[in-house]
Design an enzyme around this catalytic site. Sequence first.
Site, PDB file in Angstrom:
ATOM      1  CE  LYS A  54      31.338  37.811  30.791  1.00 52.24           C
ATOM      2  NZ  LYS A  54      30.844  39.117  31.205  1.00 52.24           N
ATOM      3  CD  GLN A  98      32.388  41.409  33.632  1.00 47.52           C
ATOM      4  OE1 GLN A  98      32.349  41.000  32.475  1.00 47.52           O
ATOM      5  NE2 GLN A  98      31.579  40.945  34.562  1.00 47.52           N
ATOM      6  CG  ASP A 121      27.363  42.732  27.946  1.00 43.25           C
ATOM      7  OD1 ASP A 121      27.132  41.548  28.274  1.00 43.25           O
ATOM      8  OD2 ASP A 121      28.295  43.399  28.402  1.00 43.25           O
TER       9      ASP A 121
HETATM   10  N1  GUN Z   1      28.673  41.995  35.181  1.00 43.67           N
HETATM   11  C1  GUN Z   1      27.905  40.961  35.636  1.00 43.67           C
HETATM   12  N2  GUN Z   1      27.262  40.368  34.597  1.00 43.67           N
HETATM   13  C2  GUN Z   1      27.639  41.038  33.478  1.00 43.67           C
HETATM   14  C3  GUN Z   1      27.331  40.873  32.106  1.00 43.67           C
HETATM   15  O1  GUN Z   1      26.547  40.011  31.687  1.00 43.67           O
HETATM   16  N3  GUN Z   1      27.945  41.741  31.260  1.00 43.67           N
HETATM   17  C4  GUN Z   1      28.786  42.727  31.682  1.00 43.67           C
HETATM   18  N4  GUN Z   1      29.321  43.552  30.773  1.00 43.67           N
HETATM   19  N5  GUN Z   1      29.099  42.898  32.964  1.00 43.67           N
HETATM   20  C5  GUN Z   1      28.525  42.046  33.851  1.00 43.67           C
END
Ligand code: GUN
Length: 299
Positions: A54, A98, A121
């Site tokens: 990311k 995350q 998100d």
């Molecule tokens: N953990 C696994 N997928 C995601 C996601 O799309 N966003 C976040 N914040 N954590 C994750």
Amino acid sequence: MSAAIIDGAAISKSILAELKTEVQELQQSHAVVPGLVTILVGDNPASLSYVTRKVRTALELGFHEVQENCDADISEKDLLALVERYNQDSSIHGILVQLPLPDHIDEKKVIYAIDPDKDVDGFHPVNIGRLLLGGDEVRFPPCTPAGIQELIVRAGVELEGAEVVVVGRSNIVGKPIANMLLQKNPRANATVTVVHTRTRDLAAHCRRADILIVAAGVAGLVKPEWINPGCCVIDVGVNRVGEKISSKTGKPVAILRGDVDFDAAKEIAGSITPVPGGVGPMTITMLMKNTLASCRARL
Ligand code: GUN
């Protein structure tokens, strides 16, 4: 006949190129760049790998990117204070915490603490409510479902009136994608069925699907005989089924399998996403799209 492969990596690349141009235009016209903070707690290898990708993508697009790598034993209070700091920071348009978080932290509390207008998100209940209402209310469609919808549209698969069957009812994929595809708009207008672990005859539902979206987290759950010939199959599963030594780096890497038996399914489906290289790359791309949208909304 073999199915058309829906190449998520290539589609992602072309969307990222579009976003990069938009970022440059925004910088020239308004002297502003999208700001994203990625908050990682602890050193879970899968989370670290996701966050690294990311961060890399945000930097490639020219975003202002802030990384917060917190110790695994950070207190809930300190994490909430960190989120609040970025809620107040006008150079930050997107806050990503995350998941999963360590057991001593209440994940729900942290998600609820994010300003819904920076929740790129799309996990905050306010944004889930906006998603259900649809139309102009929607601010941040959750990234994996948004990526799935984009793949279906860009692959030229007809959604209007289509029978969509979603396998799985998670808050992150199953529930939101079902709601997005039943909305009254040209990128949706489908008839949606959601099936799950308590469904009586999974196979019978799957066989009716024009578009089959599988997000169950069970490797090889969907058998080839469950697939309606010509169907569009979107496999969201990313299951680690073992390890192999990478020929590039010489280091062990995970062997990934989807929820669908790909080799057999591709002989029946009309189009299909591979694992890896299907839905996966789209999630990060949609996160970038949401962050850019958040930045624009602030202007
Ligand atoms: N953990 C696994 N997928 C995601 C996601 O799309 N966003 C976040 N914040 N954590 C994750």
